[in-house]
Design a protein around this motif. Structure first.
Motif, PDB file in Angstrom:
ATOM      1  N   LEU A  85       6.883  73.699  14.477  1.00  0.00           N
ATOM      2  CA  LEU A  85       8.101  73.787  15.302  1.00  0.00           C
ATOM      3  C   LEU A  85       9.151  74.647  14.608  1.00  0.00           C
ATOM      4  CD1 LEU A  85       8.485  70.125  16.619  1.00  0.00           C
ATOM      5  CD2 LEU A  85       8.433  72.177  18.051  1.00  0.00           C
ATOM      6  N   GLY A  86       9.301  74.452  13.299  1.00  0.00           N
ATOM      7  CA  GLY A  86      10.254  75.246  12.537  1.00  0.00           C
ATOM      8  C   GLY A  86       9.945  76.733  12.602  1.00  0.00           C
ATOM      9  N   LEU A  87       8.664  77.076  12.507  1.00  0.00           N
ATOM     10  CA  LEU A  87       8.265  78.485  12.564  1.00  0.00           C
ATOM     11  C   LEU A  87       8.584  79.100  13.925  1.00  0.00           C
ATOM     12  CD1 LEU A  87       4.813  78.384  10.713  1.00  0.00           C
ATOM     13  CD2 LEU A  87       6.917  79.489   9.920  1.00  0.00           C
ATOM     14  N   VAL A  88       8.325  78.344  14.978  1.00  0.00           N
ATOM     15  CA  VAL A  88       8.610  78.857  16.319  1.00  0.00           C
ATOM     16  C   VAL A  88      10.110  79.055  16.513  1.00  0.00           C
ATOM     17  CG1 VAL A  88       8.435  78.427  18.799  1.00  0.00           C
ATOM     18  CG2 VAL A  88       6.526  77.816  17.296  1.00  0.00           C
ATOM     19  N   TYR A  89      10.897  78.055  16.105  1.00  0.00           N
ATOM     20  CA  TYR A  89      12.356  78.186  16.229  1.00  0.00           C
ATOM     21  C   TYR A  89      12.874  79.346  15.375  1.00  0.00           C
ATOM     22  CZ  TYR A  89      12.851  73.787  18.814  1.00  0.00           C
ATOM     23  OH  TYR A  89      12.799  72.815  19.778  1.00  0.00           O
ATOM     24  N   MET A  90      12.264  79.540  14.211  1.00  0.00           N
ATOM     25  CA  MET A  90      12.690  80.639  13.340  1.00  0.00           C
ATOM     26  C   MET A  90      12.401  81.982  14.011  1.00  0.00           C
ATOM     27  SD  MET A  90      12.073  80.921   9.245  1.00  0.00           S
ATOM     28  CE  MET A  90      10.336  81.311   9.237  1.00  0.00           C
ATOM     29  N   ARG A  92      12.359  82.508  17.123  1.00  0.00           N
ATOM     30  CA  ARG A  92      13.333  82.624  18.222  1.00  0.00           C
ATOM     31  C   ARG A  92      14.764  82.775  17.717  1.00  0.00           C
ATOM     32  NH1 ARG A  92      11.725  79.675  23.308  1.00  0.00           N
ATOM     33  NH2 ARG A  92      13.792  78.734  23.275  1.00  0.00           N
ATOM     34  N   LYS A  93      14.891  82.806  16.369  1.00  0.00           N
ATOM     35  CA  LYS A  93      16.199  82.913  15.711  1.00  0.00           C
ATOM     36  C   LYS A  93      17.113  81.724  16.026  1.00  0.00           C
ATOM     37  CE  LYS A  93      16.273  87.883  14.896  1.00  0.00           C
ATOM     38  NZ  LYS A  93      14.829  88.063  15.060  1.00  0.00           N
ATOM     39  N   GLU A  94      16.519  80.587  16.285  1.00  0.00           N
ATOM     40  CA  GLU A  94      17.263  79.338  16.441  1.00  0.00           C
ATOM     41  C   GLU A  94      17.234  78.622  15.092  1.00  0.00           C
ATOM     42  OE1 GLU A  94      16.497  77.070  20.089  1.00  0.00           O
ATOM     43  OE2 GLU A  94      15.287  78.759  20.791  1.00  0.00           O
ATOM     44  N   PHE A  95      18.058  79.113  14.178  1.00  0.00           N
ATOM     45  CA  PHE A  95      17.942  78.730  12.779  1.00  0.00           C
ATOM     46  C   PHE A  95      18.293  77.265  12.511  1.00  0.00           C
ATOM     47  CE2 PHE A  95      18.843  83.448  11.744  1.00  0.00           C
ATOM     48  CZ  PHE A  95      17.498  83.747  11.933  1.00  0.00           C
ATOM     49  N   GLU A  99      15.668  74.748  10.770  1.00  0.00           N
ATOM     50  CA  GLU A  99      15.992  74.008   9.543  1.00  0.00           C
ATOM     51  C   GLU A  99      15.750  72.510   9.728  1.00  0.00           C
ATOM     52  OE1 GLU A  99      19.931  73.164   6.787  1.00  0.00           O
ATOM     53  OE2 GLU A  99      19.758  75.056   7.865  1.00  0.00           O
ATOM     54  N   GLU A 100      16.177  71.967  10.845  1.00  0.00           N
ATOM     55  CA  GLU A 100      15.982  70.540  11.111  1.00  0.00           C
ATOM     56  C   GLU A 100      14.501  70.185  11.143  1.00  0.00           C
ATOM     57  OE1 GLU A 100      18.007  70.022  14.797  1.00  0.00           O
ATOM     58  OE2 GLU A 100      20.014  69.872  13.882  1.00  0.00           O
ATOM     59  N   ALA A 101      13.701  71.055  11.742  1.00  0.00           N
ATOM     60  CA  ALA A 101      12.264  70.801  11.832  1.00  0.00           C
ATOM     61  C   ALA A 101      11.606  70.836  10.454  1.00  0.00           C
ATOM     62  CB  ALA A 101      11.610  71.826  12.752  1.00  0.00           C
ATOM     63  N   PHE A 102      11.984  71.815   9.629  1.00  0.00           N
ATOM     64  CA  PHE A 102      11.404  71.899   8.282  1.00  0.00           C
ATOM     65  C   PHE A 102      11.797  70.684   7.433  1.00  0.00           C
ATOM     66  CE2 PHE A 102      11.536  76.726   8.909  1.00  0.00           C
ATOM     67  CZ  PHE A 102      10.206  76.771   9.299  1.00  0.00           C
ATOM     68  N   LEU A 119      11.163  77.204   4.587  1.00  0.00           N
ATOM     69  CA  LEU A 119      12.618  77.033   4.426  1.00  0.00           C
ATOM     70  C   LEU A 119      13.195  78.185   3.608  1.00  0.00           C
ATOM     71  CD1 LEU A 119      13.544  73.282   3.784  1.00  0.00           C
ATOM     72  CD2 LEU A 119      14.721  74.889   5.287  1.00  0.00           C
ATOM     73  N   GLY A 120      12.464  78.585   2.567  1.00  0.00           N
ATOM     74  CA  GLY A 120      12.889  79.724   1.767  1.00  0.00           C
ATOM     75  C   GLY A 120      12.926  81.005   2.583  1.00  0.00           C
ATOM     76  N   SER A 121      11.917  81.188   3.432  1.00  0.00           N
ATOM     77  CA  SER A 121      11.883  82.374   4.300  1.00  0.00           C
ATOM     78  C   SER A 121      13.053  82.367   5.276  1.00  0.00           C
ATOM     79  CB  SER A 121      10.554  82.408   5.068  1.00  0.00           C
ATOM     80  OG  SER A 121       9.462  82.497   4.187  1.00  0.00           O
ATOM     81  N   LEU A 122      13.382  81.179   5.769  1.00  0.00           N
ATOM     82  CA  LEU A 122      14.547  81.048   6.655  1.00  0.00           C
ATOM     83  C   LEU A 122      15.819  81.469   5.937  1.00  0.00           C
ATOM     84  CD1 LEU A 122      15.884  80.058   9.288  1.00  0.00           C
ATOM     85  CD2 LEU A 122      15.878  77.751   8.321  1.00  0.00           C
ATOM     86  N   ARG A 123      15.971  81.018   4.691  1.00  0.00           N
ATOM     87  CA  ARG A 123      17.161  81.396   3.918  1.00  0.00           C
ATOM     88  C   ARG A 123      17.198  82.907   3.668  1.00  0.00           C
ATOM     89  NH1 ARG A 123      18.889  77.543   5.719  1.00  0.00           N
ATOM     90  NH2 ARG A 123      19.406  75.577   4.690  1.00  0.00           N
ATOM     91  N   MET A 124      16.034  83.524   3.490  1.00  0.00           N
ATOM     92  CA  MET A 124      15.997  84.979   3.308  1.00  0.00           C
ATOM     93  C   MET A 124      16.475  85.690   4.567  1.00  0.00           C
ATOM     94  SD  MET A 124      12.535  85.636   1.068  1.00  0.00           S
ATOM     95  CE  MET A 124      12.739  87.422   1.059  1.00  0.00           C
ATOM     96  N   MET A 125      16.065  85.190   5.710  1.00  0.00           N
ATOM     97  CA  MET A 125      16.517  85.778   6.978  1.00  0.00           C
ATOM     98  C   MET A 125      18.027  85.660   7.132  1.00  0.00           C
ATOM     99  SD  MET A 125      13.521  84.503   9.605  1.00  0.00           S
ATOM    100  CE  MET A 125      14.186  85.351  11.033  1.00  0.00           C
ATOM    101  N   GLN A 126      18.598  84.635   6.491  1.00  0.00           N
ATOM    102  CA  GLN A 126      20.048  84.424   6.539  1.00  0.00           C
ATOM    103  C   GLN A 126      20.765  85.131   5.392  1.00  0.00           C
ATOM    104  OE1 GLN A 126      19.599  80.106   6.466  1.00  0.00           O
ATOM    105  NE2 GLN A 126      20.293  79.967   8.585  1.00  0.00           N
TER     106      GLN A 126
END
Length: 271
Positions: A85-90, A92-95, A99-102, A119-126
């Motif tokens: 779920l986290g990957l899909v939301y990521m 879709r840029k629904e960060f 984050e909540e899913a991870f 989660l680290g990849s999400l932070r890199m995108m941010q």
């Protein structure tokens, strides 16, 4: 002690006792609610996840979410479902939702290295590279983690974004030592050398990617950039045109089309 003080003390005593009992019972409830599911439900969850993965790879994110919600309804304690779920939301840029899913995945499985890596990849995108590194280190602390080459690759790129070229190359080389043909590590190597002006090294790594996967659009695009900077305009145009023939509607197709236009404009100005 006055009567009122005694009553207050007694009230606090029973309140504390009640809270302790409540939290114990709540913990037992959580454990019982996450007990192993019967095989039928496990197979059902697995089926929904596999279908979701296919939709995700095809970029059909709404359909992937629908399948994962069905998986979650079947088993709310499956950590991989929340990670997906986290990957899909990521994507879709629904960060916030990502984050909540991870975090939910990690709550269910504190040793889930893939969730830490994501989660680290999400932070890199941010653009939060320091924080990303802390998650990558947590992922690598698990000795049973099988996909450490992915995390090492991300660490390498995070260090490069922080201006540490030596560490970047070191971690990318570690990733390649574990998975010699991992395309993302090879592309990051190529990009570092391209940015540093070492065009021959960049060309070497991009050709390694294409030797293993001739349809890799990202590698084709940047190899065209190498040829362009080397002044080999015909080769650059040829490889960018190949991207348009493979996937004209893709992001790389759009970028390649812009580069082809630039080459044609340069040639027209020089004629």
């Amino acid at each position: 002690m006055t009567v009122q003080e005694q009553e207050k003390s007694l009230s606090n005593f029973w309140r504390d006792k009640f809270m302790k009992i409540f939290f114990i019972l709540f913990g037992i409830f959580l454990l019982m609610s996450c007990k192993a599911q019967p095989q039928y439900y496990q197979q059902k969850v697995s089926s929904h996840k596999e279908i979701a993965k296919i939709y995700f790879q095809e970029g059909r994110y709404a359909e992937a979410l629908k399948e994962l919600e069905l998986a979650k309804d079947t088993d709310k304690c499956d950590a991989e479902t929340f990670n997906l779920l986290g990957l899909v939301y990521m994507a879709r840029k629904e960060f916030v939702k990502a984050e909540e899913a991870f975090y939910e995945a990690l709550k269910l499985d504190p040793n889930f290295s893939e969730a830490y890596t994501n989660l680290g990849s999400l932070r890199m995108m941010q653009g939060k590279y320091r924080e990303a590194l802390s998650y990558f280190e947590k992922a690598l602390s698990n000795p049973l983690y099988l996909n450490s080459y992915i995390t090492l690759t991300n660490m390498g790129w995070a260090y490069y974004q922080l201006g540490d070229k030596e560490k970047a190359l070191m971690y990318l080389q570690k990733a390649l030592n574990e998975r010699a043909r991992f395309s993302k590590a090879l592309i990051y190597m190529a990009l570092i050398y391209l940015n540093e002006g070492d065009l021959s090294s960049s060309e070497f790594y991009l050709k390694r990617v294409l030797k293993a996967d001739r349809s890799n659009l990202e590698a084709r695009y940047y190899l065209g950039e190498v040829f362009f900077r080397q002044g080999r305009l015909d080769l650059a145009k040829e490889i960018w045109e190949s991207i348009l023939s493979i996937s004209p509607e893709s992001e790389w197709g759009t970028l390649a089309e812009q580069k082809i236009y630039l080459i044609e404009k340069l040639k027209a100005n020089n004629s």
